[in-house]
Design an enzyme around this catalytic site. Structure first.
Site, PDB file in Angstrom:
ATOM      1  N   CYS A 149       0.838  -1.208   0.000  1.00 13.75           N
ATOM      2  CA  CYS A 149       0.000   0.000   0.000  1.00 13.75           C
ATOM      3  C   CYS A 149       0.870   1.253   0.000  1.00 13.75           C
ATOM      4  O   CYS A 149       0.544   2.240   0.663  1.00 13.75           O
ATOM      5  CB  CYS A 149      -0.942  -0.003   1.201  1.00 13.75           C
ATOM      6  SG  CYS A 149      -0.152  -0.294   2.791  1.00 13.75           S
ATOM      7  N   GLY A 150       1.978   1.199  -0.719  1.00 15.31           N
ATOM      8  CA  GLY A 150       2.839   2.369  -0.813  1.00 15.31           C
ATOM      9  C   GLY A 150       3.493   2.696   0.520  1.00 15.31           C
ATOM     10  O   GLY A 150       3.914   1.824   1.274  1.00 15.31           O
TER      11      GLY A 150
END
Length: 386
Positions: A149-150
């Protein structure tokens, strides 16, 4: 023969060797133009014409390796695209949950502030609204349970780390209540953090049961005076492309707007704010209210028959549960939005890499076929002239 057959003739221009003394017998090799090999091949020319387009990524591999890499990238692209679609579907539900819970949370906070103000005017002390000199702070850090998720999890843990360092520089102890598997792994393996409890998410979407577990722990720490202040560190959902880690004061519930240490210095974070979610034209928006702003007045239409302390005793557990649940919902919406963007970027990168690999594969295959044809023709020419 008029000339020797070797691989060097593919890379060099025709030589003026004396072995071909007869001007009438032309070697087939002398009439061929040099074959340009690109950097992904083992044979590399000294100079490549500027008119020959080069791939954006220099890839050195054989045809079989290129085919395997293309298949691997295709499979990865399918996975990232599927994860992007799942995150996009879930983030809509998470956003709707935040918007639908806004009216209840906002109204509850206004009522509690009004009742608390009325109690203070009557010199009535309520345990959860007593402002004590801050000696120890509890940080409730909300992270995600999964990766990919980054920089979502890294941003909130970094925010919490900076807050702990800031409090320690002021001589204030800090205890961490970690929520989420990623935060649990981060804080548990670092000795500089005093971790009170690690809590993992139980379901796909946050529930009041999960929030109640955190609220009970926070309530016991504050009432027993083990901590003098409770702060929430979570990721605020702004939009599908933006989310910010924030610090929100949960306890004490005070009308003064700030908490001070034993020296009388304010220990609130600079960006500590009261956030109120609003919906405009069907979209999620955030209205910020600084701590210094005037608190809502007691409505003349709002009358209570019960004692203010009794009302606060009954509503404070609901307040804690709703605030923590809102933080969990916002954090989940931010995580899903970050994952959707990360998977979208990964899919785009996979498409670009597959394009470059396919181009390199086609060029390598074409060069191999061309080389084999040239060897056949050159061999036939050599046999004819021998």
């Amino acid at each position: 023969m008029t000339g020797s057959i070797s691989t060097s003739w593919l890379l060099s221009s025709p030589s003026n060797s004396n072995s071909a003394s007869s001007s009438e017998s032309y070697s087939f090799i002398a009439t061929l133009k040099p074959v340009r090999y690109y950097p992904f091949q083992s044979l590399t020319p000294n100079r490549i014409s500027s008119r020959s387009p080069l791939p954006s990524i220099q890839i050195r591999a054989g045809i079989r390796e290129l085919r395997e890499r293309i298949d691997s990238v295709k499979n990865t692209q399918k996975i990232t695209e599927a994860m992007r679609l799942v995150a996009a579907a879930r983030v809509r539900r998470a956003q709707d949950a935040v918007i639908k819970g806004r009216p209840f949370t906002e109204t509850l906070v206004e009522i509690l502030y009004s009742i608390n103000q009325s109690a203070q005017l009557e010199d009535i002390d309520f345990p959860l609204s007593i402002v004590r000199p801050v000696k120890r702070v509890a940080l409730v850090v909300v992270t995600g349970d999964k990766g990919l998720c980054g920089g979502f999890n890294n941003a909130v843990t970094k925010k919490a780390t900076l807050r702990v360092q800031e409090l320690k520089q002021r001589g204030i102890d800090c205890v961490v209540i970690s929520v989420g598997k990623k935060g649990n792994a981060y804080f548990s393996r670092r000795d500089e953090f005093d971790v009170d409890k690690c809590i993992e998410g139980g379901g796909v979407f946050p529930t009041t049961k999960e929030a109640q577990v955190i609220a009970d722990d926070v309530f016991s720490l504050f009432v027993s005076e083990e901590v003098d202040k409770v702060e929430l560190v979570y990721t605020k959902f702004v939009s599908l492309v933006k989310s910010d880690p924030v610090i929100h004061t949960l306890l004490p519930l005070s009308m003064k707007g700030e908490s001070c240490d034993v020296k009388g210095e304010c220990v609130d974070a600079i960006e500590d704010e009261m956030f109120r979610l609003t919906s405009k034209d069907g979209k999620l928006a955030v209205e910020r209210t600084k701590l210094e702003v005037e608190k809502p007045e007691i409505s003349p239409l709002m009358q209570f028959e019960q004692d203010p302390v009794q009302i606060l005793d009954a509503m404070m557990p609901l307040y804690l549960n709703s605030q923590i649940l809102r933080a969990l919902q916002e954090s989940l919406a931010s995580e899903l939005a970050s994952r959707m963007n990360a998977m979208s970027n990964a899919t785009d990168n996979a498409v670009e890499l597959k394009k470059n690999l396919t181009m390199a594969y086609n060029r390598a295959r074409q060069a191999k076929i061309t080389g084999e044809l040239l060897e056949i023709v050159a061999g036939a020419e050599a046999l004819r002239e021998s």
